[in-house]
Design a protein around this motif. Sequence first.
Motif, PDB file in Angstrom:
ATOM      1  N   LYS A 150      33.969  10.117 -26.384  1.00 21.57           N
ATOM      2  CA  LYS A 150      33.484  10.084 -27.738  1.00 21.57           C
ATOM      3  C   LYS A 150      33.923  11.197 -28.827  1.00 21.57           C
ATOM      4  N   THR A 151      35.418  11.271 -28.713  1.00 21.78           N
ATOM      5  CA  THR A 151      36.213  12.060 -29.511  1.00 21.78           C
ATOM      6  C   THR A 151      36.808  11.218 -30.510  1.00 21.78           C
ATOM      7  N   GLN A 152      36.796   9.966 -30.507  1.00 22.41           N
ATOM      8  CA  GLN A 152      37.614   9.174 -31.584  1.00 22.41           C
ATOM      9  C   GLN A 152      36.811   7.968 -31.981  1.00 22.41           C
ATOM     10  N   VAL A 153      36.698   7.498 -32.999  1.00 18.96           N
ATOM     11  CA  VAL A 153      35.862   6.353 -33.460  1.00 18.96           C
ATOM     12  C   VAL A 153      37.073   5.211 -33.275  1.00 18.96           C
ATOM     13  N   GLU A 154      36.442   4.060 -32.407  1.00 12.82           N
ATOM     14  CA  GLU A 154      37.351   2.875 -32.278  1.00 12.82           C
ATOM     15  C   GLU A 154      36.735   1.741 -33.190  1.00 12.82           C
ATOM     16  N   LYS A 155      35.568   1.555 -33.537  1.00 13.89           N
ATOM     17  CA  LYS A 155      34.989   0.385 -34.319  1.00 13.89           C
ATOM     18  C   LYS A 155      33.934   0.911 -34.817  1.00 13.89           C
ATOM     19  N   VAL A 156      33.522   0.576 -36.221  1.00 17.83           N
ATOM     20  CA  VAL A 156      32.169   0.524 -36.798  1.00 17.83           C
ATOM     21  C   VAL A 156      31.724  -0.803 -37.206  1.00 17.83           C
ATOM     22  N   GLU A 157      30.400  -0.506 -37.483  1.00 22.82           N
ATOM     23  CA  GLU A 157      29.630  -1.890 -37.799  1.00 22.82           C
ATOM     24  C   GLU A 157      28.702  -1.524 -39.100  1.00 22.82           C
ATOM     25  N   ALA A 158      28.647  -2.629 -40.061  1.00 25.15           N
ATOM     26  CA  ALA A 158      27.758  -2.350 -41.185  1.00 25.15           C
ATOM     27  C   ALA A 158      26.286  -2.630 -40.962  1.00 25.15           C
ATOM     28  N   ASP A 159      25.770  -1.644 -41.694  1.00 29.43           N
ATOM     29  CA  ASP A 159      24.100  -1.810 -41.235  1.00 29.43           C
ATOM     30  C   ASP A 159      23.531  -1.951 -42.870  1.00 29.43           C
ATOM     31  N   TYR A 160      22.912  -3.168 -43.051  1.00 33.65           N
ATOM     32  CA  TYR A 160      22.191  -3.164 -44.332  1.00 33.65           C
ATOM     33  C   TYR A 160      20.685  -3.246 -44.079  1.00 33.65           C
ATOM     34  N   LYS A 161      19.854  -3.163 -45.096  1.00 37.11           N
ATOM     35  CA  LYS A 161      18.614  -3.085 -45.000  1.00 37.11           C
ATOM     36  C   LYS A 161      18.022  -4.457 -44.333  1.00 37.11           C
ATOM     37  N   GLY A 162      17.127  -4.281 -43.486  1.00 40.27           N
ATOM     38  CA  GLY A 162      16.537  -5.470 -42.784  1.00 40.27           C
ATOM     39  C   GLY A 162      17.419  -5.904 -41.141  1.00 40.27           C
ATOM     40  N   LEU A 163      18.511  -5.105 -41.132  1.00 35.73           N
ATOM     41  CA  LEU A 163      19.434  -5.250 -39.923  1.00 35.73           C
ATOM     42  C   LEU A 163      19.040  -3.796 -38.958  1.00 35.73           C
ATOM     43  N   SER A 164      19.310  -3.997 -37.560  1.00 37.28           N
ATOM     44  CA  SER A 164      19.001  -2.762 -36.844  1.00 37.28           C
ATOM     45  C   SER A 164      20.411  -1.999 -36.852  1.00 37.28           C
TER      46      SER A 164
END
Length: 224
Positions: A210-224
């Motif tokens: 966990k020293t580098q980010v490989e992927k991110v995911e959007a989080d809108y209101k209403g999503l976990s």
Amino acid sequence: MATKITTHYFEFGVHKYFRGSAHAIEPATYGEMNDPVGIKAWLEPAGKVKPEHLDGRLKFNTRVRIDWNTVAKGDLEAEADLNYLGLGKSGMLSFDLSKARSAKLELVNLSIDESPLIRMLNNDANIARNFLAEEGSDGRIVSEVWIVVDAELGEHFATSGAAGVAVKAFGSTAGVVVSGGKHGTQTVQLSSGTTFAYKVHKVSDWNKGKTQVEKVEADYKGLS
């Protein structure tokens, strides 16, 4: 696109953006998402990425005109004081529903795309990256904000376009420099109190350790 403003979210098209604690949020603020699947769902700020790391990454997307006559006073003014930015005006100006209607205030959207966000976390924002690694599933970083502006500033953003936006550091505060158009170069500061609604991202994949980010995911209101 259709819009809707409630106490806890701003809806634009198919997406709902968080409004909880928006007054304390700036671009690239990171922290813990509270009540992530609940009605309120807000980000508790822990810190923010230095503004100089936003240059070349924070971009203008769109301006949106709001029919303020469809907005309920209780929904708009439920939390902290509301502020807007004006063309040629110094600092924030306060508003309420009556002012929003009479001045025909608009919303402007600024965001950091996923690839630049990952590069920022991996190459520049070590403190934010380490926080997200330690916080785990509730860790989030603000990747998109809506700010309230007067019609003249909204038009200036629109005529300048994404290529006309740069970021300059004013101490710990980010200043968005908008160039081009008939008004030349204008600078507005995105300090605490200027965000109306926001979107966050969470890290969905890390490297080993966990020293580098490989992927991110959007989080809108209403999503976990």
